[in-house]
Design a protein around this motif. Structure first.
Motif, PDB file in Angstrom:
ATOM      1  N   LEU A 188       5.798 -30.406  30.017  1.00  9.46           N
ATOM      2  CA  LEU A 188       5.046 -30.964  31.140  1.00  9.46           C
ATOM      3  C   LEU A 188       4.855 -32.470  30.997  1.00  9.46           C
ATOM      4  N   LEU A 189       4.586 -32.927  29.782  1.00  5.93           N
ATOM      5  CA  LEU A 189       4.453 -34.368  29.559  1.00  5.93           C
ATOM      6  C   LEU A 189       5.769 -35.093  29.820  1.00  5.93           C
ATOM      7  N   GLY A 190       6.877 -34.479  29.440  1.00  5.51           N
ATOM      8  CA  GLY A 190       8.183 -35.071  29.715  1.00  5.51           C
ATOM      9  C   GLY A 190       8.445 -35.195  31.199  1.00  5.51           C
ATOM     10  N   LEU A 191       8.065 -34.154  31.956  1.00  4.52           N
ATOM     11  CA  LEU A 191       8.224 -34.233  33.411  1.00  4.52           C
ATOM     12  C   LEU A 191       7.363 -35.344  33.996  1.00  4.52           C
ATOM     13  N   ALA A 192       6.132 -35.458  33.520  1.00  4.55           N
ATOM     14  CA  ALA A 192       5.234 -36.494  34.035  1.00  4.55           C
ATOM     15  C   ALA A 192       5.769 -37.892  33.703  1.00  4.55           C
ATOM     16  N   LEU A 193       6.260 -38.085  32.488  1.00  4.13           N
ATOM     17  CA  LEU A 193       6.808 -39.392  32.116  1.00  4.13           C
ATOM     18  C   LEU A 193       8.070 -39.709  32.912  1.00  4.13           C
ATOM     19  N   ASN A 194       8.898 -38.714  33.130  1.00  2.00           N
ATOM     20  CA  ASN A 194      10.112 -38.922  33.922  1.00  2.00           C
ATOM     21  C   ASN A 194       9.763 -39.321  35.346  1.00  2.00           C
TER      22      ASN A 194
END
Length: 108
Positions: A73-79
Motif C-alpha cells: 500500500l505504501l508503494g502504491l501511495a508513493l507511486n
C-alpha cells in the motif's frame, strides 16, 4: 563466463494467507508440545524453548504478512504521489513558459 547457474531468488513470492495459516498451526503445535514438556519436571527448560519457538513461528509469519501488505500500500501511495508530482511540475512549467512567451510578445 556464464555456465547457466543463475541466481534463483524464491523469496520474492509474497506470503499467502494459506502460508500464514500453516505457520500459525505449526506455532500452536510447537507451543502445545512445549506446554506438555513444561509439565514434566526435568524437561521444563526444553518446554519453554518450544513455547518460544512456537510463538516466534506463529506470530512472525502473521507480522510478515501484515508488513508485506502495508509495504504494498505504501508503494502504491508513493507511486501515485510521484506521478502527481510530475504532472504538477509539467503544468507549472507549461504555465511559466506560456506566461514568459506572452510577456515577451506583448511586453509589459
Amino acid at each position: 563466463m556464464d555456465r547457466g547457474y543463475g541466481y534463483e531468488d524464491d523469496d520474492d513470492e509474497p506470503m499467502t494467507m494459506e502460508s500464514v495459516e500453516d505457520g500459525l498451526i505449526m506455532g500452536a503445535i510447537l507451543a502445545g508440545a512445549g506446554f506438555l514438556f513444561t509439565l514434566i519436571p526435568f524437561t521444563n527448560t526444553l518446554g519453554k524453548v518450544f513455547i518460544g519457538i512456537g510463538a516466534f513461528v506463529g506470530i512472525g509469519g502473521l507480522v510478515i504478512y501484515i508488513l508485506e501488505r502495508l509495504f504494498y500500500l505504501l508503494g502504491l501511495a508513493l507511486n501515485l504521489g510521484f506521478k502527481l508530482a510530475i504532472i504538477g511540475i509539467a503544468i507549472y512549467l507549461a504555465f511559466s513558459i506560456v506566461k514568459y512567451l506572452y510577456d515577451l510578445v506583448f511586453g509589459k
